[in-house]
Design a protein around this motif. Structure first.
Motif, PDB file in Angstrom:
ATOM      1  N   ASN A 366       0.808  -1.221   0.000  1.00  0.00           N
ATOM      2  CA  ASN A 366       0.000   0.000   0.000  1.00  0.00           C
ATOM      3  C   ASN A 366       0.843   1.273   0.000  1.00  0.00           C
ATOM      4  O   ASN A 366       0.342   2.364   0.297  1.00  0.00           O
ATOM      5  CB  ASN A 366      -0.951  -0.013   1.201  1.00  0.00           C
ATOM      6  N   GLY A 367       2.121   1.122  -0.336  1.00  0.00           N
ATOM      7  CA  GLY A 367       2.983   2.281  -0.494  1.00  0.00           C
ATOM      8  C   GLY A 367       3.325   3.019   0.779  1.00  0.00           C
ATOM      9  O   GLY A 367       3.710   4.195   0.727  1.00  0.00           O
ATOM     10  N   MET A 368       3.214   2.365   1.925  1.00  0.00           N
ATOM     11  CA  MET A 368       3.530   3.006   3.200  1.00  0.00           C
ATOM     12  C   MET A 368       5.035   2.975   3.459  1.00  0.00           C
ATOM     13  O   MET A 368       5.734   2.062   3.024  1.00  0.00           O
ATOM     14  CB  MET A 368       2.792   2.305   4.347  1.00  0.00           C
ATOM     15  N   TYR A 369       5.508   3.972   4.170  1.00  0.00           N
ATOM     16  CA  TYR A 369       6.910   4.000   4.577  1.00  0.00           C
ATOM     17  C   TYR A 369       7.165   2.877   5.584  1.00  0.00           C
ATOM     18  O   TYR A 369       6.408   2.705   6.551  1.00  0.00           O
ATOM     19  CB  TYR A 369       7.252   5.347   5.204  1.00  0.00           C
ATOM     20  N   VAL A 370       8.224   2.108   5.365  1.00  0.00           N
ATOM     21  CA  VAL A 370       8.608   1.037   6.280  1.00  0.00           C
ATOM     22  C   VAL A 370       9.963   1.384   6.886  1.00  0.00           C
ATOM     23  O   VAL A 370      10.954   1.503   6.163  1.00  0.00           O
ATOM     24  CB  VAL A 370       8.696  -0.322   5.563  1.00  0.00           C
TER      25      VAL A 370
END
Length: 555
Positions: A366-370
Motif C-alpha cells: 500500500n505504499g507506506m513507509y517502512v
C-alpha cells in the motif's frame, strides 16, 4: 504442554522434593510438613513478592530469562546452502572466500561494522556495573550502544531544576565513555527515553548538553509489559526516588517500613516506572518535536504486545518516519523482570517476527513507509541472526537490518571481566590456564589484533570491552561470514527468504516458510531433464518465478 517447573525454577532459586511432580501445578504429589526444601509456594509464603523476581541475591551481577519452551524457535529452520553462482561478489574461487563476506550494515541510517548492537541498558545495576566494558566494547566494535531508561532519574548526583534535569554526571559518563574510543563513523551512542525520562527532560538534556544525535522512545520490552524495575539498597535513596515521582515499594516514608528495613526483615526496595499509553497523533507530533529539538535520528523500542498493538506500532512508526524500530520478543531481562511475566506474557520472538512481516507486507503493498527494523529477544549466535534476516526478506532484501542484544553482551563483558580478575589472583580454572595460559594478553584471542590497531592504548581498553569485541567480531562475525559464504551470499542485503526452510509443520504454519521437503521439488525434475550441462539456466528462470511466489506464501 505440562508446566513441570511451575513450582520450582532456577530463576527463583526454588526446588521440589520429588521428581514426579503434578504436571499442572508442578507440586510434589504429596506435600509434607517436615520438608526443608523451598518450592515456589513455600518460599512465597515466607518472602512474598520477592519470589516474583530472579535470584535477588545476585542483582547487579546477573541477567535472567524465561525457561519456557514456546514450541517454536530459530532451530525450527534450516539454512539452505548453495553451489551454483554467488551474489554480492564475483563467483570466483579465489575471490569468493568467506573472509571476503561483507557483514556490515546500515540500521536507521547508522553504519555498523557488525549487524548487532546493544539494546537499551539503563538504570538497572548490572548495566551500571559493567558499563565500561559494554560502552567501550560497542565503540571499538563499530556498533551502537543504547543508554537505557531512567539513568538521569536514578542519578543521585543529578541536578533537577523545576522538574527538569540540568546536570547528570552518570549520563555524562556513559556518553563520554563510548566516545572515548568511537571512530566517529561506525556505530553511535543512543539515549533511550520512557515516560519518566520525558517528564524529566532527559531527551532535551542529551540533545542540547551532550550533543547526542539519536533519541529512542521506549514503549516496552519483551521481558515485561510494565515499567522498568530496579532494586534499591539504601533507604535515603529510596526516599529521594519517591520524591522524584517514582513508584517505590514498600513505601520508604512509612515508619513501619523503615523499622522493618533497619531490622533486616527485607534488604531492598523496588523502584518501578510508570507505563505509557501511546496515542497515534500525540506520538507523531512528539517525534516531530524531537527533530525540532535537534534529534538527527529518532528510534522506537517496543515490546512483544498483542497482534493488534503490533500493527498499531508499525502504523505509528510509518507515519512518524521513525528511522529504526526495535521489536523485542519474549522473554529475557537484564536484571529484575518478573519471572511469571518473562515466562507467560508477550509474544515469543519467531511468532512475533511472523506477525511483523505480515504487517510489513501489507505496508509495502500500500505504499507506506517502512522503517528499518531490528529484532531482539534471545539472540545469541550467527545462525539466529541469519535466519531472522532471511525471514524478513520480501523480495528486495532483509527488512531486519540488525539484531539487538542485551543479555549476551552483558555475559560476554561479565565473563571477560571475571576471568581477568581470576588471573590477577592466580585463581583461573587449572584446565583453562593449562590450555590458554594465565595471561589475558594471550587467553583473550583478539588482544593482538586490538594491540595492532590501538598500539599502547590497548592497555586502556577494559578487558570486558575486549571480550565484547571478541564475541561480536571473532565469533559472531566470522561465524556469520561462514554461513553466508555457504549460501553464496556475500553481502547482507543479498540474504533472501528462500535461503531458509522450515523443518516443522508449526514453523511453516506460523511463518509461511515452506518445509524443506517441499522446496524446489518441481525444479529438481526440470534440472535433471534439462538439456544444458548443469541446469543453471532452468534454476535461474525458476528463481525469478519463485521470487514472486515467495510473497504469496507469506500469510
Amino acid at each position: 504442554m505440562s508446566d513441570l517447573y511451575a513450582n520450582s525454577r532456577s530463576t527463583t532459586d526454588t526446588a521440589v522434593r520429588k521428581k514426579d511432580v503434578n504436571p499442572t501445578s508442578g507440586m510434589c504429589p504429596i506435600c509434607i510438613k517436615d520438608c526443608k526444601i523451598l518450592c515456589e509456594v513455600g518460599k512465597s509464603a515466607l518472602r512474598g513478592r520477592e519470589v516474583l523476581y530472579p535470584d535477588t541475591e545476585s542483582f547487579g551481577h546477573s541477567t535472567a530469562s524465561s525457561n519456557k519452551d514456546y514450541g517454536l524457535d530459530w532451530s525450527d529452520f534450516q539454512i539452505l546452502t548453495e553451489a551454483l553462482g554467488a551474489k554480492g561478489i564475483e563467483p570466483n574461487s579465489d575471490v569468493a572466500t568467506f573472509p571476503n563476506v561483507d557483514i556490515s550494515t546500515v540500521a536507521g541510517g547508522v553504519h555498523l561494522s557488525v549487524p548487532v548492537f546493544t539494546a537499551g541498558l539503563g538504570s538497572t545495576a548490572v548495566a551500571k556495573n559493567y558499563w565500561d566494558g559494554l560502552a567501550v566494547g560497542a565503540a571499538i566494535s563499530g556498533s551502537m550502544q543504547v543508554i537505557g531508561e531512567n539513568v538521569c532519574g536514578m542519578d543521585m548526583d543529578a541536578v533537577i531544576t523545576k522538574g527538569k534535569v540540568t546536570k547528570s554526571p552518570d549520563m555524562d559518563f556513559r556518553v563520554k565513555r563510548f566516545r572515548d574510543f568511537w571512530d566517529g563513523k561506525n556505530g553511535n551512542i543512543v539515549v533511550q527515553t520512557n515516560v519518566e525520562d520525558q517528564r524529566l527532560g532527559t531527551d532535551v538534556y542529551a540533545l542540547s548538553k551532550l550533543e547526542v544525535d539519536i533519541i529512542e522512545r521506549k514503549w516496552g520490552q519483551g521481558a515485561k509489559a510494565i515499567g522498568g524495575e530496579v532494586r534499591i539498597y539504601d533507604l535515603k535513596k529510596a526516599q529521594e526516588l519517591k520524591k522524584r515521582g517514582y513508584i517505590v515499594i514498600p513505601d520508604p516514608e512509612d515508619p513501619a517500613v523503615q523499622k522493618a528495613f533497619k531490622d533486616g526483615a527485607f534488604k531492598t526496595f523496588e523502584r518501578h516506572s510508570r507505563v505509557g499509553f501511546p496515542e497515534f497523533k500525540g506520538f507523531v507530533e512528539d517525534i516531530e518535536w524531537l527533530r525540532d529539538q535537534g534529534a538527527k535520528k529518532v528510534f522506537l523500542k517496543t515490546g512483544a504486545y498483542r497482534p493488534a498493538t503490533t500493527a498499531f506500532t508499525l502504523k505509528c512508526a510509518s507515519a512518524a518516519h521513525i528511522d529504526l524500530l526495535t521489536i523485542d520478543g519474549a522473554g529475557g531481562g537484564t536484571g529484575m523482570s518478573p519471572v511469571p511475566m518473562m515466562n507467560d506474557c508477550s509474544t515469543p520472538t519467531v511468532y512475533l517476527q511472523a506477525q511483523v512481516m505480515n504487517c510489513v507486507k501489507i505496508m509495502k503493498e500500500n505504499g507506506m513507509y517502512v522503517p528499518d527494523i531490528a529484532f531482539a529477544g534471545g539472540f545469541v549466535n550467527e545462525t539466529q541472526i541469519f535466519k531472522s534476516m532471511a525471514m524478513s526478506d520480501l523480495g528486495s532484501g532483509p527488512t531486519v537490518k540488525a539484531i539487538a542484544m542485551a543479555r549476551a553482551p552483558i555475559t560476554a563483558v561479565m565473563k571477560a571481566t571475571y576471568f581477568n580478575e581470576l588471573s590477577k589472583k592466580n585463581d583461573l580454572p587449572s584446565g583453562f590456564a593449562k590450555v590458554y595460559t594465565s595471561d589475558p594478553a594471550k587467553f583473550m584471542i583478539a588482544y593482538n589484533e586490538l594491540e595492532e590497531k590501538f598500539g599502547k592504548d590497548v592497555k586502556k581498553l577494559p578487558l570486558g570491552a575486549i571480550g565484547l569485541y571478541t564475541y561480536w567480531h571473532d565469533r559472531i562475525g566470522v561465524g556469520l561470514q561462514q554461513l553466508m559464504a555457504g549460501s553464496r551470499k556475500f553481502k547482507l542485503d543479498c540474504i533472501a527468504r528462500s535461503d531458509i526452510a522450515s523443518i516443522s509443520e508449526r514453523a511453516t504454519r506460523v511463518t509461511g516458510i515452506p518445509l524443506i521437503s517441499d522446496i524446489e521439488s518441481d525444479l529438481m525434475t526440470r534440472i535433471l531433464l534439462d538439456g544444458s550441462s548443469n541446469g543453471s539456466a532452468v534454476k535461474s528462470k525458476m528463481t525469478k518465478k519463485q521470487s514472486v511466489a515467495v510473497k504469496s506464501r507469506i500469510k
